[in-house]
Design an enzyme around this catalytic site. Sequence first.
Site, PDB file in Angstrom:
ATOM      1  N   GLY A  24     -23.075  18.693  -7.665  1.00 53.95           N
ATOM      2  CA  GLY A  24     -23.557  17.314  -7.747  1.00 53.95           C
ATOM      3  C   GLY A  24     -22.421  16.320  -7.522  1.00 53.95           C
ATOM      4  CG  ASP A  25     -19.383  15.717 -10.363  1.00 54.88           C
ATOM      5  OD1 ASP A  25     -20.272  14.866 -10.547  1.00 54.88           O
ATOM      6  OD2 ASP A  25     -18.799  16.309 -11.281  1.00 54.88           O
TER       7      ASP A  25
END
Length: 294
Positions: A240-241
């Site tokens: 996600g990051d």
Amino acid sequence: QLYKSLHINHYILTSRLPKAGETIHGHKFFTGFGGKGANQCVQAARLGARTSIICKVRIGSLLLNAVEYVGQTKAAATGAASIIVDSEGQNVIVIVAGANLLLDSEDLKKANHIICKAKVMVCQLEITPATSLEALKMAHANGVKTLFNPAPALADLDPQFYTHSDIFCCNETEAEIITGIPVGNPEDAGKVGLTLLERGCKLVIVTLGAEGCVLVSVDERIPKHVPTGKVAAVDTTGAGDSFVGALAFYLAYYPHLSMEEVIKKSNFIASVSVQASGTQTSFPKRKDLPQDLF
Ligand SMILES: Nc1ncnc2c1ncn2[C@@H]1O[C@H](COP(=O)(O)OP(=O)(O)OP(=O)(O)O)[C@@H](O)[C@H]1O
Ligand SMILES: [K+]
């Protein structure tokens, strides 16, 4: 580009996770930087972005290059996370936000010159929500594009987050906590997107792991599923990051690309990150990626 929140991560690798009250031997210990803000910042920087991070740490605890504004405090320890990972890749994580929660209006004022000249500001919820919101407002007032990643999610998110985010990007879990709509497929993600448009968002991206993402915007209200290529995932931690960092990079440096194109490229970069273990250690560098991404 601007980011918030920073942690020092302590990793312990074990053959299995301990039970409550149990002491076991691990076989490896290492530390690394983490925190969603720092992770996203690292991914954008590895793609070639000039980045800054606004954060707060314990006085004298560490020195960072590439950090333009670091508030220091005696009142709390630098944010830290203990991460125990077993041989199957299962983990338990405890985060102590510490000094991150002391980042406040005063710090934002001191960093105002950095905020005003950014092309994109990225905020998360690992600092006090009111500080994140204030930063989004400051950026917005200065014509800086705002990308908000509501992680970790809050059920009672201040509605102003919707209107001050140019792009609102969440994963399935965050989408469910924020809207109450369980997300298991692109159709559900589309419903989340439409709900968030009703709440005042302009553009919503819901990430769906191996399924890629769903995009909905005020200009294009029909949810668009943007799938990602099939890869052999070994460790999805940090995906996600990696995605958010890549998204910020493209928004800042390729502002004329369509959103769908930006998401396709960001999907690709995040899919590279799931093929290596760890968080920042798995984020690809520009020189190792196909050059048609740039
Ligand atoms: N198994 C996978 N195969 C290919 N791409 C993936 C996979 N998992 C994640 N991705 C990519 O990473 C993006 C973000 O993944 P995801 O929705 O799982 O975020 P997340 O739950 O916040 O991640 P994490 O909590 O594991 O860091 C996806 O939109 C996709 O582009
Ligand atoms: K990874």
